[in-house]
Design a protein around this motif. Structure first.
Motif, PDB file in Angstrom:
ATOM      1  N   TYR A   1       0.835  -1.190   0.000  1.00 42.46           N
ATOM      2  CA  TYR A   1       0.000   0.000   0.000  1.00 42.46           C
ATOM      3  C   TYR A   1       0.878   1.251   0.000  1.00 42.46           C
ATOM      4  CZ  TYR A   1      -3.732  -3.267   0.971  1.00 42.46           C
ATOM      5  OH  TYR A   1      -4.609  -4.308   0.868  1.00 42.46           O
TER       6      TYR A   1
ATOM      7  N   LEU B   1      -1.899   5.094   2.946  1.00 38.69           N
ATOM      8  CA  LEU B   1      -1.784   4.887   4.388  1.00 38.69           C
ATOM      9  C   LEU B   1      -1.866   6.212   5.148  1.00 38.69           C
ATOM     10  CD1 LEU B   1       0.958   2.114   4.425  1.00 38.69           C
ATOM     11  CD2 LEU B   1      -1.482   1.843   4.879  1.00 38.69           C
TER      12      LEU B   1
ATOM     13  N   ASP C   1      -5.675  -4.812  12.994  1.00 38.88           N
ATOM     14  CA  ASP C   1      -5.568  -5.127  11.567  1.00 38.88           C
ATOM     15  C   ASP C   1      -6.095  -6.546  11.369  1.00 38.88           C
ATOM     16  OD1 ASP C   1      -4.856  -4.810   8.845  1.00 38.88           O
ATOM     17  OD2 ASP C   1      -2.978  -5.888   9.205  1.00 38.88           O
TER      18      ASP C   1
ATOM     19  N   VAL D   1      -0.197  -4.220   6.202  1.00 38.46           N
ATOM     20  CA  VAL D   1      -0.826  -3.003   6.728  1.00 38.46           C
ATOM     21  C   VAL D   1      -0.336  -2.713   8.147  1.00 38.46           C
ATOM     22  CG1 VAL D   1      -3.015  -1.899   7.356  1.00 38.46           C
ATOM     23  CG2 VAL D   1      -2.871  -3.298   5.284  1.00 38.46           C
TER      24      VAL D   1
ATOM     25  N   GLY E   1      -7.046  -5.339   5.048  1.00 38.13           N
ATOM     26  CA  GLY E   1      -6.343  -5.205   3.782  1.00 38.13           C
ATOM     27  C   GLY E   1      -6.538  -6.425   2.893  1.00 38.13           C
TER      28      GLY E   1
END
Length: 284
Positions: free
Chosen positions: A45, A50, A66, A74, A133
């Protein structure tokens, strides 16, 4: 960056999330070498995306969960900002890679946990941010929303992140890749269509529903690109089902040979369509 704010219609529910072998079910990301391919070759990412996740978190930087953390794509960058990150997943093999790679990071705790049991990970109203994610399409969506709402602080943020298939700048190579995706796509054991629609086909019972899109273009080695293809769950499912068959032909090996007929370059230009769907204010 594209930003879309929606009054959302109701959609359909997703299929069940895959679970690990220690529960007697299939670990969709636990095939041989898959976790290593996932860690090494999956898209990362962007800082821009982010940074937006952090900006959209208005209640503090104390605790982030997460969910479907995988190998920590992530969780790890967010640990630079948050005081504590709990990364949960049901894939023991993915978690083993995450733990080994981040053993010195005292801000992150990785746990084996069902996505629908967040109340076993955090106290009610204690979490600033819940991230997912490239995994929400494996979840029972409405059940997950209830659990996330329970642990989030008032005005806490749920961020569903993801990306669609990578595309190539060279038309002939992109055509070959599209054929490969078409070949493996029916073997996804999840609601892949919902991912491709950026989850906007789901019932999203939140006061704030904000979709932002991020297009990232970069140079990758061919080795990296084919490693990405080998990290995908439908490819690994096909391989596991057929590798004992002497007549089976590995589709990624075939694609590599087709590429060699068109280019001698060692790198290719790849575009990755990322998105972030921000949800706030759960409406019970």
């Amino acid at each position: 960056r594209k930003v879309k704010i929606f009054v959302h219609p109701f959609g359909r529910n997703s299929r069940k999330m895959a679970t690990t072998t220690n529960t007697g079910k299939t670990d969709e990301f636990g095939y041989k070498n898959q976790s290593q391919y996932y860690e090494s070759y999956r898209p990362r990412y962007s800082k821009e995306l982010l940074d937006r996740v952090i900006e959209m978190t208005s209640t503090g930087r104390d605790l982030c969960i997460d969910v479907g953390t995988g190998t920590g794509q992530v969780a790890v960058p967010l640990s630079e900002v948050f005081s504590k990150i709990v990364g949960i997943d049901q894939s023991e093999k993915q978690l083993s890679v995450a733990i080994e790679k981040n053993s010195s990071n005292e801000k992150i705790t990785f746990k084996s946990c069902d996505a629908h049991e967040l109340t076993t990970v955090a106290e009610p109203n204690s979490v600033d941010l819940v991230t997912v994610g490239q995994a929400f399409h494996w979840f029972r969506d409405q059940e997950f929303f209830v659990g996330a709402a329970n642990v989030l602080k008032p005005d806490g943020t749920l961020a569903l992140l993801g990306y669609n298939f990578l595309t190539l700048d060279v038309a002939e190579l992109e055509e070959l890749s599209a054929k490969h995706y078409a070949h493996v796509r029916p073997h996804f054991q999840c609601d892949r269509t919902s991912l491709e629609k950026k989850y906007m086909d789901k019932e999203l019972p939140f006061e704030t529903v904000q979709l932002e899109e991020f297009q990232v273009k970069q140079e990758l080695t061919l080795k990296h690109y084919f490693g990405y293809l080998r990290s995908m769950s439908p490819y690994n499912l096909l391989k596991a089902q057929n590798e004992s068959n002497p007549e089976w032909v590995d589709p990624v090996d075939t694609l590599e040979k087709e590429f060699e007929k068109i280019t001698t370059a060692e790198t290719i230009t790849v575009s990755t369509p990322f998105f972030a769907l921000f949800l706030k204010g759960y409406k019970a």
